[in-house]
Motif scaffolding. Structure first.
Motif, short mmCIF file in Angstrom:
data_model
loop_
_atom_site.label_atom_id
_atom_site.label_comp_id
_atom_site.label_asym_id
_atom_site.label_seq_id
_atom_site.Cartn_x
_atom_site.Cartn_y
_atom_site.Cartn_z
N VAL A 213 -12.58 75.05 127.82
CA VAL A 213 -11.85 75.42 129.25
C VAL A 213 -11.55 75.81 130.25
O VAL A 213 -10.73 77.05 129.60
CB VAL A 213 -10.02 73.77 128.96
CG1 VAL A 213 -9.64 73.85 129.71
CG2 VAL A 213 -10.84 73.00 127.68
N GLU A 217 -7.58 74.49 134.81
CA GLU A 217 -7.48 73.26 134.32
C GLU A 217 -5.80 73.51 133.23
O GLU A 217 -5.59 72.42 133.04
CB GLU A 217 -8.58 72.62 132.80
CG GLU A 217 -8.74 71.24 132.77
CD GLU A 217 -9.85 70.45 132.11
OE1 GLU A 217 -9.62 69.37 130.88
OE2 GLU A 217 -10.81 71.60 133.05
N GLN A 218 -6.43 74.90 132.11
CA GLN A 218 -5.66 74.79 130.75
C GLN A 218 -3.91 75.57 132.05
O GLN A 218 -3.08 74.73 131.49
CB GLN A 218 -6.10 75.84 130.51
CG GLN A 218 -7.53 75.94 129.25
CD GLN A 218 -7.55 76.80 128.27
OE1 GLN A 218 -6.20 77.87 128.03
NE2 GLN A 218 -8.42 77.95 129.03
N SER A 264 -13.35 67.72 130.76
CA SER A 264 -12.56 68.14 131.03
C SER A 264 -11.81 66.81 130.81
O SER A 264 -11.63 65.56 130.81
CB SER A 264 -12.28 68.57 132.27
OG SER A 264 -12.40 66.82 133.70
N GLU A 267 -11.32 63.56 132.75
CA GLU A 267 -12.76 63.13 132.29
C GLU A 267 -12.47 62.13 131.75
O GLU A 267 -13.11 60.55 130.96
CB GLU A 267 -14.36 63.77 132.17
CG GLU A 267 -15.04 64.52 133.77
CD GLU A 267 -15.88 65.08 133.55
OE1 GLU A 267 -16.46 65.19 133.52
OE2 GLU A 267 -15.75 65.89 132.39
N GLN A 312 -6.27 66.50 139.20
CA GLN A 312 -7.92 66.43 139.28
C GLN A 312 -7.59 67.43 141.03
O GLN A 312 -7.60 68.77 140.78
CB GLN A 312 -8.11 65.44 139.79
CG GLN A 312 -10.01 65.79 140.22
CD GLN A 312 -10.81 66.70 139.06
OE1 GLN A 312 -10.69 65.88 138.47
NE2 GLN A 312 -10.98 67.73 139.13
N ILE A 315 -6.09 71.07 139.44
CA ILE A 315 -7.10 71.59 138.73
C ILE A 315 -7.78 72.30 140.41
O ILE A 315 -8.45 73.34 139.95
CB ILE A 315 -8.15 71.14 138.09
CG1 ILE A 315 -7.45 70.89 136.96
CG2 ILE A 315 -9.19 71.47 137.64
CD1 ILE A 315 -8.32 70.17 136.02
#
Length: 362
Positions: A213, A217-218, A264, A267, A312, A315
């Motif tokens: 990841v 994103e984290q 992700s 997703e 999203q 990110i």
């Protein structure tokens, strides 16, 4: 009056007559001696006062000489601790500490050098100059995120161990600048702080990075979770989700991986929404709980289920911030810096640094 009484009275009067002369002389001598004692007492008093004044002056002179020397003790002690890790160019670190504390309020020379200890102990591969530069970067991030230099350098050392291999194409300083931008922008964008992000990342550990990841994103997931919980809890819930995601997907007849890597978070949430719809009823949540087998993981899904679009967007924005490097952090730190209390604190640090310079020469 009887004859005996008259005789006794005459004897007493005679004694008084005989003693009055000598007693007068004694009284005169006693008076003279008392005057001499008073004079001596005054003289000794003046001497005592003069001695006290001389003592006070001497103490002031000694303190004036020793105070600058004493001002160096914390820095000397911190440099000694740093030397124990094998750092040889202590002057480079001390110069960086002086420069940083002259410019940014809230971190003294000793604080900076103590923070450098965490950097060196956590990133042994750094050169002595690299330790100074990395510590400056971490301390600046602390300023931007209302954290402490010690707390942030500990996070940078931890973050290096977790993420650096994933970004192996970056140099140490390039990675440090990217990581600084990520932490700072997370604090700017989400309801968190430098301390909160430190707790979240430390609790999450390497679970997300092992699952491939990316950092943006984290940080986005951890930042959004902290809208309703503390950093430590956010890290724990995210870790629980990552640990049970693959098993949970299989139990639900869904696939959450692609070429052995976890999909992700947006997703995965989209796949779940495709199965359960825009909302989940109680029975569906029970099915989800049975599949994942972890209440913390299900709690994360429940919180993020209707925020796929926001996640999203965050990110994507975080990815853009990571590419800007240290400029993100500098802008935030500068905005905090230019207030009257900050300027006063900075002035005190500069005066202390000058005092240390005098102490070093002494």
């Amino acid at each position: 009056m009887s004859l005996e009484s008259v005789f006794k009275l005459s004897l007493i009067m005679n004694m008084i007559d005989n003693l009055s002369g000598p007693m007068a002389g004694v009284a005169s001598k006693v008076g003279a001696n008392v005057s001499k004692l008073d004079a001596a007492s005054q003289t000794f008093g003046n001497m005592a006062k003069a001695g006290a004044a001389m003592q006070e002056t001497g103490s002031q002179i000694v303190n004036a000489v020793l105070a600058p020397v004493e001002a160096t003790f914390e820095t000397r002690r911190a440099l000694g601790e740093l030397a124990s890790l094998g750092v040889q160019d202590l002057e480079a670190v001390e110069n960086a500490a002086r420069s940083f504390s002259d410019q940014w309020a809230g971190t003294s020379k000793a604080d900076f050098i103590s923070a450098a200890y965490d950097i060196k102990s956590g990133i042994a591969s750094l050169s002595d100059e690299g330790v100074a530069e990395f510590t400056s970067l971490a301390a600046l991030t602390a300023k931007a995120t209302k954290s402490t230099a010690g707390e942030m350098t500990s996070l940078f050392a931890t973050g290096y161990g977790i993420y650096k291999d994933y970004y192996s194409d970056l140099s140490d300083m390039e990675f440090g600048e990217m990581f600084s931008a990520g932490i700072s922008d997370a604090v700017r964008a989400f309801k968190t702080s430098g301390s909160g992000m430190a707790q979240a990342i430390q609790n999450l550990g390497a679970s997300a990075t092992t699952a491939q990841v990316p950092l943006e994103e984290q940080l986005s997931v951890l930042g959004m979770l902290q809208a309703t919980m503390g950093g430590a809890e956010a890290g724990t819930k995210y870790k629980a989700f990552l640990r049970s995601a693959t098993k949970g997907g299989e139990a639900l007849g869904l696939k959450f991986t692609d070429a052995n890597n976890l999909l992700s978070m947006p997703e995965i949430l989209d796949i779940l929404r495709g199965k359960f719809g825009e909302t989940m009823d109680a029975a569906e949540k029970m099915e989800l709980q049975k599949a994942f087998g972890d209440t913390e993981a299900v709690a994360l899904i429940d919180l993020m289920y209707n925020k796929v679009g926001d996640l999203q967007d965050n990110i994507v924005n975080m990815y853009g911030s990571l590419g800007k490097g240290v400029s993100v952090t500098e802008q935030m730190a500068s905005a905090i810096q230019e207030t009257e209390p900050e300027r006063f604190e900075r002035l005190k640090q500069r005066i202390h640094n000058v005092t240390e310079s005098i102490g070093n020469s002494l």
